[in-house]
Design a protein around this motif. Structure first.
Motif, PDB file in Angstrom:
ATOM      1  N   LYS A  56      39.197  39.225  28.584  1.00 28.04           N
ATOM      2  CA  LYS A  56      38.330  39.973  29.498  1.00 28.04           C
ATOM      3  C   LYS A  56      39.040  40.245  30.819  1.00 28.04           C
ATOM      4  CE  LYS A  56      33.587  40.013  31.215  1.00 28.04           C
ATOM      5  NZ  LYS A  56      32.297  39.279  31.268  1.00 28.04           N
ATOM      6  N   ILE A  57      39.825  39.276  31.290  1.00 25.02           N
ATOM      7  CA  ILE A  57      40.568  39.438  32.542  1.00 25.02           C
ATOM      8  C   ILE A  57      41.754  40.379  32.367  1.00 25.02           C
ATOM      9  CG2 ILE A  57      41.955  38.214  34.284  1.00 25.02           C
ATOM     10  CD1 ILE A  57      40.186  35.723  33.622  1.00 25.02           C
ATOM     11  N   ASN A  58      42.501  40.172  31.264  1.00 25.76           N
ATOM     12  CA  ASN A  58      43.674  41.015  30.999  1.00 25.76           C
ATOM     13  C   ASN A  58      43.901  41.089  29.494  1.00 25.76           C
ATOM     14  OD1 ASN A  58      46.085  42.338  30.782  1.00 25.76           O
ATOM     15  ND2 ASN A  58      47.221  41.021  32.180  1.00 25.76           N
ATOM     16  N   PRO A  59      43.389  42.136  28.846  1.00 31.08           N
ATOM     17  CA  PRO A  59      43.496  42.240  27.378  1.00 31.08           C
ATOM     18  C   PRO A  59      44.931  42.320  26.867  1.00 31.08           C
ATOM     19  CG  PRO A  59      42.666  44.279  28.319  1.00 31.08           C
ATOM     20  CD  PRO A  59      42.640  43.273  29.416  1.00 31.08           C
ATOM     21  N   GLU A  82      36.409  30.498  35.725  1.00 35.94           N
ATOM     22  CA  GLU A  82      36.971  31.842  35.843  1.00 35.94           C
ATOM     23  C   GLU A  82      37.997  31.904  36.973  1.00 35.94           C
ATOM     24  OE1 GLU A  82      33.736  31.222  35.800  1.00 35.94           O
ATOM     25  OE2 GLU A  82      32.863  32.254  34.071  1.00 35.94           O
ATOM     26  N   ASN A  83      37.641  31.316  38.102  1.00 38.62           N
ATOM     27  CA  ASN A  83      38.547  31.277  39.252  1.00 38.62           C
ATOM     28  C   ASN A  83      39.839  30.559  38.902  1.00 38.62           C
ATOM     29  OD1 ASN A  83      39.673  31.258  41.783  1.00 38.62           O
ATOM     30  ND2 ASN A  83      38.231  29.808  42.667  1.00 38.62           N
ATOM     31  N   GLU A  84      39.707  29.425  38.254  1.00 40.99           N
ATOM     32  CA  GLU A  84      40.870  28.630  37.867  1.00 40.99           C
ATOM     33  C   GLU A  84      41.754  29.391  36.890  1.00 40.99           C
ATOM     34  OE1 GLU A  84      41.685  23.996  36.517  1.00 40.99           O
ATOM     35  OE2 GLU A  84      39.789  24.962  35.997  1.00 40.99           O
ATOM     36  N   LEU A  85      41.136  30.052  35.932  1.00 44.42           N
ATOM     37  CA  LEU A  85      41.889  30.795  34.920  1.00 44.42           C
ATOM     38  C   LEU A  85      42.630  31.979  35.542  1.00 44.42           C
ATOM     39  CD1 LEU A  85      42.661  31.083  31.974  1.00 44.42           C
ATOM     40  CD2 LEU A  85      40.509  32.316  31.574  1.00 44.42           C
ATOM     41  N   ILE A  86      42.000  32.673  36.452  1.00 49.18           N
ATOM     42  CA  ILE A  86      42.665  33.797  37.125  1.00 49.18           C
ATOM     43  C   ILE A  86      43.868  33.299  37.916  1.00 49.18           C
ATOM     44  CG2 ILE A  86      42.399  35.501  38.981  1.00 49.18           C
ATOM     45  CD1 ILE A  86      39.522  35.908  37.903  1.00 49.18           C
ATOM     46  N   ASP A  93      38.770  43.415  37.012  1.00 48.43           N
ATOM     47  CA  ASP A  93      38.012  42.615  36.048  1.00 48.43           C
ATOM     48  C   ASP A  93      37.059  41.645  36.732  1.00 48.43           C
ATOM     49  OD1 ASP A  93      38.798  43.118  33.107  1.00 48.43           O
ATOM     50  OD2 ASP A  93      40.678  43.228  34.200  1.00 48.43           O
ATOM     51  N   ILE A  94      37.435  41.183  37.913  1.00 45.25           N
ATOM     52  CA  ILE A  94      36.517  40.326  38.668  1.00 45.25           C
ATOM     53  C   ILE A  94      35.244  41.088  38.995  1.00 45.25           C
ATOM     54  CG2 ILE A  94      36.166  39.177  40.887  1.00 45.25           C
ATOM     55  CD1 ILE A  94      39.137  38.369  40.765  1.00 45.25           C
ATOM     56  N   LEU A  95      35.393  42.334  39.366  1.00 43.82           N
ATOM     57  CA  LEU A  95      34.235  43.159  39.710  1.00 43.82           C
ATOM     58  C   LEU A  95      33.308  43.345  38.517  1.00 43.82           C
ATOM     59  CD1 LEU A  95      36.013  45.855  41.914  1.00 43.82           C
ATOM     60  CD2 LEU A  95      34.404  44.103  42.698  1.00 43.82           C
ATOM     61  N   ILE A 142      49.349  42.211  38.009  1.00 46.14           N
ATOM     62  CA  ILE A 142      48.201  41.369  37.661  1.00 46.14           C
ATOM     63  C   ILE A 142      47.122  41.377  38.734  1.00 46.14           C
ATOM     64  CG2 ILE A 142      49.186  39.252  38.625  1.00 46.14           C
ATOM     65  CD1 ILE A 142      47.040  39.533  35.462  1.00 46.14           C
ATOM     66  N   ALA A 143      47.496  41.521  40.035  1.00 50.91           N
ATOM     67  CA  ALA A 143      46.487  41.495  41.101  1.00 50.91           C
ATOM     68  C   ALA A 143      45.507  42.653  40.944  1.00 50.91           C
ATOM     69  CB  ALA A 143      47.166  41.551  42.457  1.00 50.91           C
ATOM     70  N   ARG A 144      46.018  43.857  40.675  1.00 48.80           N
ATOM     71  CA  ARG A 144      45.141  45.000  40.496  1.00 48.80           C
ATOM     72  C   ARG A 144      44.236  44.811  39.288  1.00 48.80           C
ATOM     73  NH1 ARG A 144      44.965  49.089  37.275  1.00 48.80           N
ATOM     74  NH2 ARG A 144      46.980  48.604  36.347  1.00 48.80           N
ATOM     75  N   ILE A 145      44.816  44.327  38.214  1.00 55.04           N
ATOM     76  CA  ILE A 145      44.028  44.117  36.996  1.00 55.04           C
ATOM     77  C   ILE A 145      42.952  43.071  37.234  1.00 55.04           C
ATOM     78  CG2 ILE A 145      44.132  43.288  34.620  1.00 55.04           C
ATOM     79  CD1 ILE A 145      46.991  44.471  34.522  1.00 55.04           C
TER      80      ILE A 145
END
Length: 267
Positions: free
Chosen positions: A175-178, A144-148, A235-237, A228-231
């Motif tokens: 899930k991170i950014n639809p 997940e970290n790598e993908l973000i 989604d991380i939360l 993207i940072a806000r998104i």
């Protein structure tokens, strides 16, 4: 003399004339899988009416290339390295042999040829000037970290993915950014080549009804990633992962320490 020869990624007609000439002359062939290599040479002989002379084959792959004793090889002969498909050393073995040749003053050449990443980025329409080739994501930890991190880059990113994991990957992106725009392509140059281009959320649903067999290339369009940072933080939360991992991910995008983020998650 040592040659690194790209092999067709699906269509035998994509082999170059120069590659065929060097294969005819080669005394020694390094390859990922000897059985696959011999099968390829058989097919090339039939397709182009050739007769390859007897050769010595050595299996050289990711599990043995760092331990292989190259000193036993007579590089004054014509030697060739072939990966199972595509360009050697691009998400394939080969770089260790390149480094050995460099350290030991062995003359070597890399031939141009088939490459899935380049075919895919051109076909995607995302290419302007720059792009990033990333290859396979880590399948064991911190995916997940790598993908973000990949989705935060400022250029189109090329990923490779196996058929067994492609649906999971697209679901993770969605899930991170639809709304992230993606280009997917499988079986490049083969009879059943197929591509998809749409937002991640749409593709996550579409793939449920698709035959996923075949090797996949995924291109993430990061051109419009201003927010993207806000998104990503939101989604991380929402991710169902351990708080310590979540805190590490958050620290990468909100300029707070891991400890600060971890403490805030406990509130």
């Amino acid at each position: 003399m040592l040659y690194f020869i790209p092999t067709p990624i699906g269509n035998l007609g994509d082999i170059t004339f120069r590659s065929l000439e060097i294969l005819k002359e080669s005394d020694i062939i390094f390859c990922e899988d000897v059985r696959i290599c011999k099968s390829l040479l058989n097919l090339l002989e039939k397709r182009f009416n050739l007769a390859f002379k007897n050769k010595v084959f050595y299996s050289l792959h990711s599990h043995n290339e760092n331990k292989f004793d190259f000193s036993k090889i007579d590089f004054s002969l014509t030697c060739a390295y072939l990966s199972d498909a595509g360009m050697p050393a691009i998400s394939d073995p080969g770089s260790v042999l390149v480094q050995y040749a460099q350290k030991n003053n062995i003359e070597y050449y890399v031939l141009p040829g088939a490459n899935a990443a380049l075919c895919a980025i051109v076909k995607s329409g995302f290419l302007k000037q720059q792009f990033i080739f990333y290859g396979f994501l880590n399948i064991k930890k911190n995916r997940e970290n790598e993908l973000i991190n990949v989705m935060n880059l400022n250029y189109p990113v090329i990923l490779y993915e196996a058929p067994s994991r492609i649906e999971q990957l697209i679901n993770q992106i969605a899930k991170i950014n639809p709304d992230k725009e993606l280009f997917l392509i499988k079986e490049i140059t083969k009879l059943h080549e197929k591509h998809f281009k749409n937002k991640a959320a749409f593709l996550a649903q579409s793939l449920k009804n698709e035959n996923l067999n075949g090797e996949w290339v995924v291109i993430i369009n990061n051109e419009n990633s201003n927010d993207i940072a806000r998104i990503c933080q939101e989604d991380i939360l929402c991710l169902d992962i351990a708080p310590k991992i979540k805190a590490k991910l958050l620290s990468k995008i909100n300029n707070k320490s891991i400890k600060e983020n971890y403490e805030s998650l406990k509130c």
